[in-house]
Design a protein around this motif. Structure first.
Motif, PDB file in Angstrom:
ATOM      1  N   ARG A   1       0.765  -1.367   0.027  1.00 14.84           N
ATOM      2  CA  ARG A   1      -0.098   0.116  -0.120  1.00 14.84           C
ATOM      3  C   ARG A   1       0.895   1.189  -0.151  1.00 14.84           C
ATOM      4  NH1 ARG A   1      -4.081   1.790   4.984  1.00 14.84           N
ATOM      5  NH2 ARG A   1      -2.002   2.228   5.854  1.00 14.84           N
ATOM      6  N   GLN A   2       1.796   1.456   0.810  1.00 10.97           N
ATOM      7  CA  GLN A   2       2.885   2.517   0.909  1.00 10.97           C
ATOM      8  C   GLN A   2       3.864   2.589  -0.449  1.00 10.97           C
ATOM      9  OE1 GLN A   2       3.164  -0.616   2.471  1.00 10.97           O
ATOM     10  NE2 GLN A   2       5.430  -0.707   2.879  1.00 10.97           N
ATOM     11  N   SER A   3       4.279   3.548  -0.564  1.00  9.92           N
ATOM     12  CA  SER A   3       5.340   3.993  -1.524  1.00  9.92           C
ATOM     13  C   SER A   3       6.500   3.449  -1.224  1.00  9.92           C
ATOM     14  CB  SER A   3       5.228   5.448  -1.735  1.00  9.92           C
ATOM     15  OG  SER A   3       3.981   5.996  -2.338  1.00  9.92           O
ATOM     16  N   LEU A   4       7.324   3.258  -2.393  1.00 13.24           N
ATOM     17  CA  LEU A   4       8.955   2.566  -2.144  1.00 13.24           C
ATOM     18  C   LEU A   4       9.685   3.121  -2.878  1.00 13.24           C
ATOM     19  CD1 LEU A   4       8.029  -1.376  -1.972  1.00 13.24           C
ATOM     20  CD2 LEU A   4       8.064   0.199  -0.097  1.00 13.24           C
ATOM     21  N   PRO A   5      10.896   3.695  -2.601  1.00 15.50           N
ATOM     22  CA  PRO A   5      11.975   4.161  -3.420  1.00 15.50           C
ATOM     23  C   PRO A   5      12.371   3.345  -4.733  1.00 15.50           C
ATOM     24  CG  PRO A   5      12.701   3.439  -1.314  1.00 15.50           C
ATOM     25  CD  PRO A   5      11.360   3.127  -1.140  1.00 15.50           C
ATOM     26  N   ALA A   6      12.587   3.917  -5.732  1.00 17.24           N
ATOM     27  CA  ALA A   6      13.212   3.108  -6.900  1.00 17.24           C
ATOM     28  C   ALA A   6      14.377   2.658  -6.646  1.00 17.24           C
ATOM     29  CB  ALA A   6      13.152   4.237  -8.095  1.00 17.24           C
ATOM     30  N   LEU A   7      14.867   1.588  -7.307  1.00 11.47           N
ATOM     31  CA  LEU A   7      15.969   0.723  -7.047  1.00 11.47           C
ATOM     32  C   LEU A   7      16.731   0.805  -8.491  1.00 11.47           C
ATOM     33  CD1 LEU A   7      14.615  -2.107  -4.935  1.00 11.47           C
ATOM     34  CD2 LEU A   7      15.899  -0.102  -4.192  1.00 11.47           C
TER      35      LEU A   7
END
Length: 676
Positions: A530-536
């Motif tokens: 549900r929460q945003s995740l940083p790009a890898l």
């Protein structure tokens, strides 16, 4: 003469005497089949044989020589424990099932397993046995027929025009899934679906009314079904009339209650629970033969029964041949439709080039959002892809353009399954085995518990159903431990044949959809945040297909420690690697999107990972990670329930912190330094 209206038009060969002989043949074939194995369920076949004969001889549109004919009627034995009846029908009607096959009932490697299994026996439409699943599968089959008819038929062509028939028992109707599925079918007005209820009032423990006093007719009428009742399960003409009436009702599914006697004709056990799940025994079977004046030869089939079913089968073959000609004309006029909706199989996946440019290396999104964007981009390229959610489309990001599916309007692509997770999954299985469409369905991960039995059958039948599970961890926070999955990802991974994908950023979420649509060997589960995740970044994405993980920081050339995580915990591992670097420790970080694939890669080549400690991290049960951890590795996860509160605070409280991962790395390296 039995002259009620029929689908076959063979009333001239279906005399009362043929009916009597055929029904008795089915009863003894089933009884002999069970006796040969000294194991099985003779009760239902003995009681329901007249119902089955009336349906198969007068109404079921099928061709035994071509059991996968796309426009055949589907027959689902939802009460799968009565499989001996289905095998007897298949044998008598000329399917590729011999007496030797019947005699090998329930034996290792036979084509007559204890419960019907999809792909093993010609004429078996779906795997049944877990009660209620077959009925719910049939809802999916009937829905697929209507959806394909809306897409493929026109004023000149009708290449999709068949019915779905179900034989269900008391147990099917008691199981909760039957309530979900029947409600959904009634709301959709699936008029091509007929459920025949074998009302014998017996369960294993005794009379069914020990535990259930439902008014079945009232219940199904309340769901919006057309309901009928036959008081004498041996009255072929009355059964025939009810089936014929069901075929005239197009606006609602039909439920027919037929009063039968379990174990009919078996002296001493007829009408009792004793005949449900045990062979009749030599003496009872002999007494039954005497009662019916039946030959003592096992698996006996009178020649006039064989000649009658041969005539019926020939009519089915003629109907198929006519359809083949119509289908050829249709494909000539609509070649693209024939490609998009192959009626005899799951539509082949498209190339996924359209997905590649969706997200660059800077996209910071919840993986559920990235999944939704991927699905929206993919849907126009994949017309056969249809599906929806268990009343959560806005949260799971699974609404696609093309309109809604509803009663009388089946041309849309979005199915509103309602808050019926179990029926959703089972109906998707039915859509998939039907052929012509590729289903997906979605809900919150914690509610995968509600559909697990059907997902297990997706895997058992190797059906490429796509499951989208969002809100994948304690990071969802405020809803509390009832909605925070802990053991769920691990439990999905335990089911053989399920590809469980937990992407760590938007780019991996897109890749997960690519893998899912290209996976035709079984179900795929997408596990999303549900929460945003940083790009890898995009580096190493291709590695995931081959070995289940990619390197998102550093490399595997002699690091001091490896930090391996999935999903949202990969970003924690990245922060932990920064902490370690500040103290001179070189860490490689892995995103393990597909742990089963990684496990296989490690089993094939342990050198896939360097010879250094590994810290494994995931916001869930640790059992599976401990199984692949080596001596000296550390595992961080959750073996307890969550808490109610803001997601980041809950995660931190439960130990999902970069400093905790860094500390675990120091412990694995035998160093004394700590952050906590």
């Amino acid at each position: 003469m039995s002259t009620a209206p029929s689908a076959t038009g063979c009333a001239d060969v279906l005399t009362d005497e043929i009916d009597r002989l055929a029904i008795t043949t089915l009863r003894f074939l089933a009884a002999d089949t069970v006796q040969s194995a000294n194991s099985g369920h003779p009760g239902l076949p003995l009681g329901a044989a007249p119902v089955a004969w009336a349906l198969w001889s007068r109404h079921l549109r099928h061709d035994p020589a071509q059991p996968r004919w796309p426009d055949r009627d589907r027959f689902v034995l939802s009460a799968g424990h009565g499989s001996a009846l289905l095998y007897a029908l298949l044998h008598v009607f000329g399917y590729d099932l011999t007496v030797d096959d019947l005699a090998q009932f329930r034996q290792l490697g036979s084509r007559t397993p204890g419960h019907p299994e999809f792909g093993m026996t010609p004429g078996v439409e779906t795997t049944t046995g877990p009660l209620g699943q077959g009925l719910a599968n049939a809802v999916g089959m009937a829905l697929a027929e209507r959806m394909l008819a809306a897409r493929c038929n026109d004023g000149e062509h009708r290449v999709v025009d068949h019915r779905t028939w179900v034989l269900a028992g008391d147990g099917d109707l008691m199981e909760g899934i039957s309530h979900e599925a029947a409600s959904m079918a009634g709301r959709l007005g699936l008029g091509r679906l007929t459920v025949i209820f074998d009302d014998n009032n017996i369960t294993i423990d005794g009379p069914a009314d020990l535990s259930c006093g439902d008014d079945a007719l009232g219940r199904f009428a309340a769901y919006g079904w057309h309901t009928l009742s036959v008081e004498d399960g041996n009255d072929v003409a009355a059964i025939d009339r009810a089936l014929a009436e069901a075929r005239t009702v197009e606006s609602a599914p039909t439920f027919i209650k037929v009063r039968t006697t379990i174990g009919y004709g078996a002296p001493g056990v007829e009408g009792t629970s004793k005949v449900h799940g045990s062979p009749l025994g030599v003496e009872t079977l002999a007494a039954m033969r005497a009662r019916f004046d039946w030959p003592t030869t096992a698996f006996y089939v009178p020649e006039n029964v064989r000649s009658t079913t041969a005539v019926l089968a020939a009519e089915g073959a003629a109907a198929r041949a006519e359809w083949v000609r119509a289908y050829a004309n249709w494909t000539a006029d609509h070649p693209q439709l024939a490609v998009d909706f192959p009626l005899d199989r799951v539509p082949p996946p498209p190339g996924c080039e359209v997905l590649a440019p969706l997200f660059d290396s800077q996209s910071t999104l919840a993986t559920r959002q990235a999944s939704g964007a991927a699905l929206s981009a993919l849907a126009p390229q994949y017309p056969g892809l249809i599906g929806g959610s268990a009343d959560l489309a806005g949260s799971t990001n699974t609404a696609i353009s093309g309109g809604d599916v509803g009663a009388g309007d089946f041309a849309g692509r979005t199915i509103h399954f309602g808050i019926r997770e179990h029926a959703m999954a089972a109906a998707m299985n039915g859509i998939s085995v039907h052929g012509g469409l590729r289903p997906f369905g979605s809900t919150f991960l914690v509610f995968s518990d509600y559909l697990r039995p059907a997902l297990r059958l997706s895997a058992l039948m190797r059906q490429p159903v796509i499951y989208v599970f969002t809100h994948d961890s304690v990071h969802i926070g405020e809803d509390g431990p009832t909605h925070q999955p802990i053991e769920h990802v691990e439990s999905l991974r335990l089911i053989p044949g399920v590809a469980v994908l937990r992407p760590a950023d938007a780019a991996e979420a897109v890749l997960a959809w690519e893998i899912a649509v290209q996976n035709l060997s079984g179900p795929t589960a997408l596990v999303l945040t549900r929460q945003s995740l940083p790009a890898l970044g995009a580096a190493g994405l291709s590695q995931i297909r081959e070995r289940g993980f990619r390197v998102v920081r550093g490399d595997l050339d002699e690091p001091s420690v490896v930090l391996a995580a999935s999903g949202s915990e990969v970003s924690l591992a990245m922060e932990a690697a920064d902490l370690l670097a500040a103290r001179g420790v070189r860490a490689a970080v892995l995103s393990v999107m597909w742990r089963e694939r990684m496990h296989s890669a490690l089993a094939a080549d342990p050198a896939t990972l360097p010879d250094c400690p590994v810290v494994w991290a995931e916001a869930g049960a640790t059992t599976g990670w401990r199984a692949i951890a080596r001596d000296g590795d550390r595992v961080l996860g959750l073996d307890r329930f969550g808490e109610s509160g803001p997601g980041p605070q809950v995660a931190a409280q439960l130990g999902l912190r970069p400093t905790a991962i860094a500390d675990a790395a120091f412990t694995a390296l035998g160093l004394a330094e700590r952050w906590e």
